[in-house]
Motif scaffolding. Structure first.
Motif, short mmCIF file in Angstrom:
data_model
loop_
_atom_site.label_atom_id
_atom_site.label_comp_id
_atom_site.label_asym_id
_atom_site.label_seq_id
_atom_site.Cartn_x
_atom_site.Cartn_y
_atom_site.Cartn_z
N GLU A 45 -11.70 5.75 -21.06
CA GLU A 45 -13.06 5.10 -21.11
C GLU A 45 -13.72 5.12 -19.73
N GLU A 46 -15.10 4.77 -19.48
CA GLU A 46 -15.57 4.86 -18.07
C GLU A 46 -14.99 3.68 -17.18
N SER A 47 -14.22 3.69 -16.34
CA SER A 47 -13.78 2.46 -15.68
C SER A 47 -13.42 2.95 -14.24
N LYS A 48 -13.24 1.62 -13.35
CA LYS A 48 -12.93 1.86 -12.03
C LYS A 48 -11.38 2.56 -12.22
N ASP A 49 -10.77 2.26 -13.26
CA ASP A 49 -9.39 2.91 -13.17
C ASP A 49 -9.13 4.23 -12.69
N LYS A 50 -10.28 4.88 -13.30
CA LYS A 50 -10.33 6.38 -12.95
C LYS A 50 -10.26 6.59 -11.36
N SER A 51 -11.10 5.99 -10.65
CA SER A 51 -11.14 6.20 -9.40
C SER A 51 -9.97 5.90 -8.56
N ILE A 52 -9.44 4.58 -9.10
CA ILE A 52 -8.13 4.24 -8.45
C ILE A 52 -6.99 5.28 -8.75
N VAL A 53 -6.96 5.83 -9.85
CA VAL A 53 -5.97 6.79 -10.17
C VAL A 53 -6.19 8.02 -9.56
N ARG A 54 -7.27 8.45 -9.69
CA ARG A 54 -7.66 9.68 -9.13
C ARG A 54 -7.15 9.75 -7.41
N LEU A 100 -3.82 10.83 -2.53
CA LEU A 100 -2.98 10.40 -1.62
C LEU A 100 -1.49 10.67 -1.69
N ALA A 101 -0.87 10.40 -2.75
CA ALA A 101 0.61 10.55 -2.97
C ALA A 101 0.74 12.05 -2.79
N HIS A 102 -0.03 12.90 -3.42
CA HIS A 102 0.11 14.27 -3.08
C HIS A 102 0.15 14.71 -1.39
N GLU A 103 -0.68 14.05 -0.68
CA GLU A 103 -0.93 14.34 0.59
C GLU A 103 0.46 13.97 1.32
N SER A 115 0.88 -1.40 -0.09
CA SER A 115 0.23 0.07 0.00
C SER A 115 0.90 1.21 -0.04
N LEU A 116 0.60 2.39 -0.33
CA LEU A 116 1.09 3.37 -0.28
C LEU A 116 1.47 3.88 1.40
N ALA A 117 0.72 3.33 2.00
CA ALA A 117 0.93 3.77 3.38
C ALA A 117 2.46 2.94 3.89
N GLN A 118 2.51 1.82 3.27
CA GLN A 118 3.77 0.81 3.63
C GLN A 118 5.11 1.58 2.72
N LEU A 119 4.72 2.09 1.49
CA LEU A 119 5.68 2.53 0.78
C LEU A 119 6.40 4.12 1.30
N ARG A 120 5.29 4.52 2.12
CA ARG A 120 5.71 5.78 2.74
C ARG A 120 6.83 5.68 3.51
N ARG A 121 7.28 4.57 3.96
CA ARG A 121 8.57 4.30 5.00
C ARG A 121 9.68 4.58 4.24
N LEU A 122 9.73 4.36 2.63
CA LEU A 122 10.53 4.49 1.88
C LEU A 122 11.32 6.07 1.56
N PRO A 123 12.55 6.25 1.46
CA PRO A 123 12.97 7.66 0.97
C PRO A 123 12.61 8.05 -0.52
N VAL A 124 11.38 8.01 -0.65
CA VAL A 124 11.07 8.10 -2.15
C VAL A 124 10.26 9.65 -2.40
N GLU A 125 10.38 10.10 -3.66
CA GLU A 125 9.87 11.49 -3.92
C GLU A 125 8.81 11.29 -5.15
N GLU A 126 8.79 10.06 -5.71
CA GLU A 126 8.12 9.88 -6.95
C GLU A 126 7.29 8.67 -6.98
N LEU A 127 6.32 8.71 -7.54
CA LEU A 127 5.61 7.48 -7.61
C LEU A 127 5.12 7.43 -8.99
N LYS A 128 5.17 6.28 -9.79
CA LYS A 128 5.01 6.05 -11.34
C LYS A 128 3.75 5.26 -11.20
N VAL A 129 2.65 5.58 -11.44
CA VAL A 129 1.37 4.91 -11.75
C VAL A 129 1.52 3.90 -12.94
N ASP A 130 1.25 2.63 -12.72
CA ASP A 130 1.61 1.60 -13.77
C ASP A 130 0.76 1.63 -14.94
#
Ligand code: C2E
Ligand code: CA
Ligand code: CA
Ligand code: CA
Length: 278
Positions: free
Chosen positions: A210-219, A224-227, A186-201
């Protein structure tokens, strides 16, 4: 065993042998790849999501083997990791990328490059030593070179990986989590890492138009990443609609075929010259 079963087994087994032989040939041929100058870098532009301007590129490895012809990185990188050849390949990628950054810097061009590091690279002692050496020759390097690692590379040996990432961060490099969303952290786990950037697959990005659940996931990932203070890059942007969607979600940077495929260095320079003025 029936006759049919037997012939099936033989066929199945020879199929395995073929795969096995191919792997052996790749491992064998990789040994001379650097010395024989069979490797090439290609650069895929990274784009500022809001303005559309080029901010840099991801460095991707290409191998034209004298013996085997073109072999893709998805095939040879895992084998290079297994055989240990990856250390020499990564060494080469780091040196070539440094040369490029240095020559652009001297020309007054501010561009970043991202390179890919495997688990073996991350855990090896050779890497910080190499970087220390490269920084002596080009002190701006850590500000311009982003190191991409996958979460699976970290999870192999989290303690050691985190310590190593901290060393790299202390040298001044910024670290990016590649293929985010395909692993199990999860992003919460990755938060322990000294990282500055996240690349969404790209699996989550490809169907954004298209209309898809991916939209909500990416949004929600971007939010959260920005937070958490991370920059977000979306990879696999293949059409303008996806770009607009990502823009409305305040994504930071983009990569994908819509902007450009990975290009040889001369092609990247040409791309830059055609896109710098907007
Ligand atoms: P990656 O790091 O996730 O790199 C992105 C891959 O997606 C690249 O494939 C790129 O050509 C492709 N791609 C970019 N935009 C799009 C798009 O819009 N649509 C689609 N369908 N694909 C897109 P490539 O160059 O074949 O590399 C595959 C993988 O091989 C990389 O995945 C990376 O894991 C590995 N790799 C490549 N070069 C290196 C290297 O120098 N070192 C290491 N350790 N791994 C490398
Ligand atoms: Ca990558
Ligand atoms: Ca990726
Ligand atoms: Ca990948």
């Amino acid at each position: 065993q029936s006759k049919l079963e037997k012939s099936f087994y033989v066929e199945y087994k020879s199929g395995l042998d073929e795969q096995y032989m191919r792997r052996l040939q790749i491992i064998e041929s990789l040994k001379g790849a650097v010395a024989d100058q069979e490797l090439n870098l290609v650069l895929q532009p990274k784009i500022n999501c809001q303005t559309g301007s080029v901010v840099g590129a991801e460095v991707l490895l290409r191998w034209q083997s004298d013996k085997l012809g073109f072999v893709g990185p998805d095939e040879f990188i895992p084998l290079a990791e297994q055989s240990g050849a990856i250390t020499e390949l990564t060494n080469w990628v780091c040196r070539e990328s440094t040369k490029l950054l240095q020559s652009w810097h001297e020309q007054g061009r501010t561009l970043k490059l991202s390179i890919n590091l495997s688990t073996v690279d991350l855990l090896s002692d050779a890497l910080p030593l190499l970087f220390e050496q490269l920084i002596i020759d080009f002190p701006e390097l850590p500000k311009l070179l982003v190191l991409e690692i996958t979460e699976s590379a970290v999870m192999k040996d989290p303690e050691k990986a985190i310590a190593r990432l901290e060393t790299l961060k202390r040298l001044g490099f910024s670290i990016s989590i590649d293929d985010y969303g395909t692993g199990h952290s999860s992003l919460a786990q990755l938060r322990r890492l000294p990282v500055e950037e996240l690349k969404v697959d790209r699996a989550f990005v490809q169907h954004l138009s298209e209309e898809s659940k991916d939209k909500s996931i990416v949004r929600s990932t971007i939010h959260l990443a920005h937070e958490l203070g991370l920059r977000v890059v979306a990879e696999g942007v293949e059409n303008e609609d996806s770009w607009r969607v990502l823009q409305s979600m305040h994504c930071d940077e983009l990569q994908g075929y819509f902007f450009s495929k990975p290009l040889p260095i001369s092609g990247f320079i040409e791309y830059l010259n055609n896109h710098e003025t907007n």
